[in-house]
Design a protein around this motif. Sequence first.
Motif, PDB file in Angstrom:
ATOM      1  N   GLN A 201       7.941  17.317 -40.074  1.00 52.29           N
ATOM      2  CA  GLN A 201       6.323  17.472 -39.876  1.00 52.29           C
ATOM      3  C   GLN A 201       5.839  16.800 -41.411  1.00 52.29           C
ATOM      4  OE1 GLN A 201       3.916  20.833 -39.129  1.00 52.29           O
ATOM      5  NE2 GLN A 201       2.696  19.864 -37.676  1.00 52.29           N
ATOM      6  N   ARG A 202       6.253  17.408 -42.522  1.00 51.32           N
ATOM      7  CA  ARG A 202       6.039  16.992 -43.838  1.00 51.32           C
ATOM      8  C   ARG A 202       6.386  15.218 -43.847  1.00 51.32           C
ATOM      9  NH1 ARG A 202       5.222  19.469 -48.598  1.00 51.32           N
ATOM     10  NH2 ARG A 202       5.537  21.068 -47.756  1.00 51.32           N
ATOM     11  N   ASP A 203       7.561  15.000 -43.436  1.00 48.47           N
ATOM     12  CA  ASP A 203       7.641  13.535 -43.601  1.00 48.47           C
ATOM     13  C   ASP A 203       6.842  12.773 -42.702  1.00 48.47           C
ATOM     14  OD1 ASP A 203       9.908  14.200 -45.029  1.00 48.47           O
ATOM     15  OD2 ASP A 203      11.371  14.267 -43.225  1.00 48.47           O
ATOM     16  N   LEU A 204       6.122  13.291 -41.588  1.00 50.72           N
ATOM     17  CA  LEU A 204       5.149  12.614 -40.756  1.00 50.72           C
ATOM     18  C   LEU A 204       3.945  12.358 -41.397  1.00 50.72           C
ATOM     19  CD1 LEU A 204       5.536  13.962 -37.294  1.00 50.72           C
ATOM     20  CD2 LEU A 204       5.817  11.446 -37.859  1.00 50.72           C
ATOM     21  N   ALA A 205       3.660  13.380 -42.290  1.00 51.14           N
ATOM     22  CA  ALA A 205       2.418  13.335 -43.097  1.00 51.14           C
ATOM     23  C   ALA A 205       2.226  12.399 -44.177  1.00 51.14           C
ATOM     24  CB  ALA A 205       1.887  14.816 -43.583  1.00 51.14           C
ATOM     25  N   ILE A 206       3.593  12.491 -44.744  1.00 49.15           N
ATOM     26  CA  ILE A 206       3.762  11.330 -45.758  1.00 49.15           C
ATOM     27  C   ILE A 206       3.815   9.832 -45.410  1.00 49.15           C
ATOM     28  CG2 ILE A 206       5.222  10.534 -47.788  1.00 49.15           C
ATOM     29  CD1 ILE A 206       5.881  13.948 -48.124  1.00 49.15           C
ATOM     30  N   ARG A 207       4.440   9.873 -44.218  1.00 50.40           N
ATOM     31  CA  ARG A 207       4.469   8.458 -43.475  1.00 50.40           C
ATOM     32  C   ARG A 207       3.247   8.045 -43.059  1.00 50.40           C
ATOM     33  NH1 ARG A 207       5.820   3.432 -42.856  1.00 50.40           N
ATOM     34  NH2 ARG A 207       5.801   2.702 -40.599  1.00 50.40           N
ATOM     35  N   SER A 208       2.295   8.897 -42.785  1.00 56.36           N
ATOM     36  CA  SER A 208       1.017   8.757 -42.247  1.00 56.36           C
ATOM     37  C   SER A 208      -0.032   8.280 -43.451  1.00 56.36           C
ATOM     38  CB  SER A 208       0.327   9.904 -41.740  1.00 56.36           C
ATOM     39  OG  SER A 208       1.162  10.147 -40.525  1.00 56.36           O
ATOM     40  N   ILE A 209       0.184   8.664 -44.597  1.00 52.02           N
ATOM     41  CA  ILE A 209      -0.379   7.935 -45.629  1.00 52.02           C
ATOM     42  C   ILE A 209      -0.226   6.926 -45.961  1.00 52.02           C
ATOM     43  CG2 ILE A 209      -0.599   8.503 -48.401  1.00 52.02           C
ATOM     44  CD1 ILE A 209      -0.255  11.407 -47.939  1.00 52.02           C
ATOM     45  N   GLN A 214      -1.673   1.244 -45.662  1.00 55.43           N
ATOM     46  CA  GLN A 214      -1.577  -0.368 -45.423  1.00 55.43           C
ATOM     47  C   GLN A 214      -2.509  -0.852 -44.386  1.00 55.43           C
ATOM     48  OE1 GLN A 214       2.789   0.925 -44.126  1.00 55.43           O
ATOM     49  NE2 GLN A 214       2.872  -1.420 -44.538  1.00 55.43           N
ATOM     50  N   ILE A 215      -3.117   0.182 -43.545  1.00 55.54           N
ATOM     51  CA  ILE A 215      -4.246  -0.250 -42.667  1.00 55.54           C
ATOM     52  C   ILE A 215      -5.408  -0.868 -43.412  1.00 55.54           C
ATOM     53  CG2 ILE A 215      -5.988   0.407 -40.948  1.00 55.54           C
ATOM     54  CD1 ILE A 215      -3.629   2.010 -39.709  1.00 55.54           C
ATOM     55  N   LEU A 216      -5.892   0.005 -44.392  1.00 58.36           N
ATOM     56  CA  LEU A 216      -6.969  -0.168 -45.147  1.00 58.36           C
ATOM     57  C   LEU A 216      -6.799  -1.677 -46.007  1.00 58.36           C
ATOM     58  CD1 LEU A 216      -8.105   2.705 -44.115  1.00 58.36           C
ATOM     59  CD2 LEU A 216      -8.732   3.174 -46.495  1.00 58.36           C
ATOM     60  N   ASP A 217      -5.587  -1.617 -46.686  1.00 55.47           N
ATOM     61  CA  ASP A 217      -5.315  -2.434 -47.516  1.00 55.47           C
ATOM     62  C   ASP A 217      -5.523  -4.156 -46.586  1.00 55.47           C
ATOM     63  OD1 ASP A 217      -4.282  -3.640 -50.136  1.00 55.47           O
ATOM     64  OD2 ASP A 217      -2.542  -4.506 -48.724  1.00 55.47           O
ATOM     65  N   SER A 243      -8.707   5.828 -39.592  1.00 53.22           N
ATOM     66  CA  SER A 243      -7.478   5.709 -40.421  1.00 53.22           C
ATOM     67  C   SER A 243      -7.962   6.203 -41.964  1.00 53.22           C
ATOM     68  CB  SER A 243      -7.293   4.073 -40.598  1.00 53.22           C
ATOM     69  OG  SER A 243      -6.634   3.882 -39.503  1.00 53.22           O
ATOM     70  N   ALA A 244      -9.452   5.508 -42.331  1.00 54.90           N
ATOM     71  CA  ALA A 244      -9.831   5.901 -43.609  1.00 54.90           C
ATOM     72  C   ALA A 244     -10.170   7.521 -43.922  1.00 54.90           C
ATOM     73  CB  ALA A 244     -11.057   5.123 -43.951  1.00 54.90           C
ATOM     74  N   SER A 245     -10.799   7.817 -42.777  1.00 55.58           N
ATOM     75  CA  SER A 245     -11.067   9.391 -42.621  1.00 55.58           C
ATOM     76  C   SER A 245      -9.866  10.377 -42.862  1.00 55.58           C
ATOM     77  CB  SER A 245     -11.871   9.797 -41.683  1.00 55.58           C
ATOM     78  OG  SER A 245     -12.140  11.154 -41.504  1.00 55.58           O
ATOM     79  N   PHE A 246      -8.813   9.833 -42.166  1.00 58.61           N
ATOM     80  CA  PHE A 246      -7.477  10.449 -42.102  1.00 58.61           C
ATOM     81  C   PHE A 246      -6.792  10.510 -43.093  1.00 58.61           C
ATOM     82  CE2 PHE A 246      -3.440  11.980 -40.129  1.00 58.61           C
ATOM     83  CZ  PHE A 246      -3.925  12.958 -39.370  1.00 58.61           C
ATOM     84  N   LEU A 247      -7.020   9.401 -43.993  1.00 55.04           N
ATOM     85  CA  LEU A 247      -6.477   9.393 -45.260  1.00 55.04           C
ATOM     86  C   LEU A 247      -7.268  10.344 -46.490  1.00 55.04           C
ATOM     87  CD1 LEU A 247      -4.453   7.863 -47.417  1.00 55.04           C
ATOM     88  CD2 LEU A 247      -6.044   5.936 -47.544  1.00 55.04           C
ATOM     89  N   LEU A 248      -8.385  10.279 -46.313  1.00 50.76           N
ATOM     90  CA  LEU A 248      -9.197  11.205 -47.265  1.00 50.76           C
ATOM     91  C   LEU A 248      -8.778  12.610 -47.094  1.00 50.76           C
ATOM     92  CD1 LEU A 248     -12.661   9.949 -47.032  1.00 50.76           C
ATOM     93  CD2 LEU A 248     -11.148   9.691 -49.106  1.00 50.76           C
ATOM     94  N   ILE A 263      -7.492   5.271 -53.537  1.00 52.53           N
ATOM     95  CA  ILE A 263      -7.879   5.486 -52.012  1.00 52.53           C
ATOM     96  C   ILE A 263      -9.387   5.709 -52.051  1.00 52.53           C
ATOM     97  CG2 ILE A 263      -7.926   7.520 -50.336  1.00 52.53           C
ATOM     98  CD1 ILE A 263      -5.245   8.212 -50.943  1.00 52.53           C
ATOM     99  N   ARG A 264      -9.940   6.246 -52.958  1.00 45.81           N
ATOM    100  CA  ARG A 264     -11.527   6.139 -52.899  1.00 45.81           C
ATOM    101  C   ARG A 264     -12.126   4.678 -52.948  1.00 45.81           C
ATOM    102  NH1 ARG A 264     -15.127   9.074 -57.496  1.00 45.81           N
ATOM    103  NH2 ARG A 264     -17.027   7.920 -57.338  1.00 45.81           N
TER     104      ARG A 264
END
Length: 420
Positions: A201-209, A214-217, A243-248, A263-264
């Motif tokens: 689950q931790r790996d999923l969280a880091i992958r999600s970051i 990438q999406i925002l970029d 994506s932005a909300s989840f990243l914050l 990120i900000r």
Amino acid sequence: MVLVSGWSDNGWLSGGHAVRMAMEIGMHKAWPDLLKRMKINKSVTTAKERQLVISARTWFCLYLFEHQMSYGTGRPAILKDDESIWQCRLLLQHPLAIEDDMRLVSTVELMAIRERVNNNLAPTFDHPVDEHTFNVLREADMEFRNWYNTWDQAFSQKYEDAAFYRQSLQIQHLHAELYHNATALRGIDSPEDMQKMPQAQRDLAIRSIQLCRQILDITVNSPAYREGMKYAVHYTHATATFSASFLLRLSRLFPDQCDIQDIRTLVERLAALLSEVPGQRYALTLQLMLKRFKKRKAGSVSRSPKVAREPHRQLGYPDVQSGNPQHQSHQPISPTYDTPYSAHPPEALPHNAHPGASHQQFPQYQPNADHIWRGFEQTSNEQLPVWLSDQTLGGASFSQNGIDAFLLPTDYLPPATQIW
């Protein structure tokens, strides 16, 4: 109805109506009939054949929009992955195929993959995340990658300048993976929860970051994609906001995995972009999240969670017909603050106005992030709604309401114009 559904804040009802209309005239049978004709080499360019192609293409659009709205609202999709869309890429071989068909069928194929993934994950939403969830997501990741590689190659070969198409494919791939990963991060609402996470689950969280980043970029830095945002369906704006909300939120839980300032900046740029396109609700959502983000960083003290919040006031436009500011309609504008103008008594009206003037002669109410924020500025973390709190990754609200769980409620916006 299809256009209303795709380019409105709430296309659920109009989209459902479009599906029913299409079924009524047999559009769900068009592609199976057309495919049979193609397989026995009966593809011609007669009027009947042309109508079959148009109907099949329209049905593919309905399937696509239906599933986009399902992920956007958390409601179950009516249309399924069945013979009405199977082998849809063969449409590209028909003599009456057009250029945009490639983009359409590629996205339909992705939605069919996502439907299967969601069906495999849905039974687990009411239970703790387990190894079955991680296995489903690993298989999904492989399918998403294969889909992307297949269509990226196809678009690269077809178009000399394929930047927008390839970036669109990439964002669709990244968001599909992110959305389903997010369902497996439910229940992670604090640093304490983070400490108890299994490694998968931790790996999923880091992958999600990484996915969010990438999406925002791409969204804010690609000239081609930025231009395309002007004409995008609302679902595209909603996924960027999600994506932005989840990243914050993830950056608060995993600060050692993030460049907080970067990120900000990305989120600020996305909010600015959304304010320039028909995406007011999405821009306001991020502006408010950023205010929350800055407040937390500044170490402001919130009100005690034991202190009850003031109830939202239901406000409305003044009754201009009577000229009396005390007579107000019951149509809500914003639950948190007063209207930016008040009705004038008859003697104060301009010389070219009168007490019976229509509402259009008064300034249109425009929601403002600063005003909305005042209603939450002293609210404790525990009392903040999910869409504003950076202390939750969505929880049960995400599985129940989809992406809408992360968006400013429409109650804070002026009443939308009804066009159907």
